[in-house]
Design an enzyme around this catalytic site. Structure first.
Site, mmCIF file in Angstrom:
data_model
loop_
_atom_site.group_PDB
_atom_site.id
_atom_site.type_symbol
_atom_site.label_atom_id
_atom_site.label_comp_id
_atom_site.label_asym_id
_atom_site.label_seq_id
_atom_site.Cartn_x
_atom_site.Cartn_y
_atom_site.Cartn_z
ATOM 1 N N CYS A 119 0.756 -1.154 -0.065
ATOM 2 C CA CYS A 119 -0.049 0.059 0.013
ATOM 3 C C CYS A 119 0.990 1.274 -0.064
ATOM 4 O O CYS A 119 1.500 1.603 -1.040
ATOM 5 C CB CYS A 119 -0.961 -0.079 1.170
ATOM 6 S SG CYS A 119 -2.387 1.220 1.111
ATOM 7 N N HIS A 223 -3.648 -4.786 0.716
ATOM 8 C CA HIS A 223 -3.110 -5.321 1.892
ATOM 9 C C HIS A 223 -3.116 -6.787 2.207
ATOM 10 O O HIS A 223 -4.001 -7.443 2.938
ATOM 11 C CB HIS A 223 -3.959 -4.652 3.170
ATOM 12 C CG HIS A 223 -3.359 -2.975 3.138
ATOM 13 N ND1 HIS A 223 -2.545 -2.936 4.278
ATOM 14 C CD2 HIS A 223 -3.790 -2.059 2.883
ATOM 15 C CE1 HIS A 223 -2.112 -1.357 4.178
ATOM 16 N NE2 HIS A 223 -3.089 -1.039 3.519
ATOM 17 N N GLU A 225 -1.383 -8.813 3.818
ATOM 18 C CA GLU A 225 -1.176 -9.210 5.394
ATOM 19 C C GLU A 225 -2.442 -9.365 6.213
ATOM 20 O O GLU A 225 -2.881 -10.097 6.957
ATOM 21 C CB GLU A 225 -0.327 -8.482 6.145
ATOM 22 C CG GLU A 225 -0.689 -6.951 6.588
ATOM 23 C CD GLU A 225 -1.037 -5.924 5.653
ATOM 24 O OE1 GLU A 225 -1.768 -4.608 5.849
ATOM 25 O OE2 GLU A 225 -0.940 -6.076 4.226
#
Length: 252
Positions: A119, A223, A225
């Site tokens: 990001c 994102h 994660e």
């Protein structure tokens, strides 16, 4: 020994501390980051190290001890770094973090240390390579280009991307397209030197980039994660990064 991966984090200065919802007391500066990054790296077989904003010991001192860098998400980048004036729709900026991360990214590229950006991290990498950003997609390109989908849970995809087959992103996922989450209002405008686009959204916003000249300098605009615990393909991005770090370690 597990690879050591340095992670950049949020910088919260003393004027923000002690407010409702933020830990700490007035007068304190704090560094914070999400455990989603740590857990994703741990599942990939790495150890995470939070990098301090203060670089008084020198960026090279950090890089000498680290096997790779993860440039994490966060606030907007000051447009002065890419030769633009701030627009009224620019979000909050963290000057201390901008200064460190852009220097860190430039030095990591110079030393060819593996870098994975997420990001804001994609945007930092692009700016460090001489690229520029849209300060706000809606204001500069129109409401049909709004990409921030905060009404979804963090692990839920909210739009699709198309992946270039000749890319590390394709190597990691084995997919021509993915459904990804989305929390950004800025994006790549002009691409940095020696980088190529490796994924696009349907409205032609850059969703991933990678270097043409470095062993591993790759970044994504979403994102992973936040999605990786529930979605193996998103975890594959971290696995691929750490695998490349491991190959580098074996050849040193």
């Amino acid at each position: 020994m597990k690879p050591l991966i340095g992670i950049t984090g949020y910088y919260i200065n003393s004027t923000e501390m002690g407010k409702e919802g933020v830990r700490g007391l007035p007068g304190q500066d704090m560094g914070m980051f999400s455990y989603d990054y740590i857990r994703s790296l741990q599942r990939a077989g790495a150890t995470a190290v939070l990098l301090p904003i203060d670089d008084k010991y020198g960026i090279d001192n950090y890089l000498d001890r680290l096997d790779g860098i993860l440039l994490a998400g966060g606030a907007d980048i000051n447009p002065f770094y890419y030769g633009d004036d701030p627009h009224p729709y620019l979000g909050a900026v963290e000057e201390e973090r901008d200064d460190l991360e852009i220097k860190l990214a430039k030095r990591a590229l110079e030393r060819d240390i593996p870098v994975f950006g997420i990001c804001r991290g994609l945007q930092v990498l692009n700016v460090a390579a001489g690229g520029s950003l849209y300060q706000d997609l809606e204001q500069e390109l129109g409401p049909e280009h709004v990409h921030s989908r905060k009404q979804f849970r963090k692990w839920q995809g909210s739009h699709s991307i198309d992946i270039v087959e000749d890319s590390k992103l394709y190597q990691a996922t084995g997919a021509n397209s993915l459904i990804v989450n989305s929390y950004h209002h800025q994006a790549v405008k002009n691409l940095g030197a020696d980088f190529k686009v490796t994924a696009w959204s349907s409205d032609h916003i850059v969703e991933a980039i990678e270097s043409n000249v470095h062993q591993y300098a790759t970044a994504v605009q979403w994102h992973p994660e936040m999605m990786s615990e529930k979605d193996n393909i998103q975890q594959f991005l971290f696995n691929h990064f750490i695998n490349k770090v491991g190959i580098k370690l074996e050849t040193v």
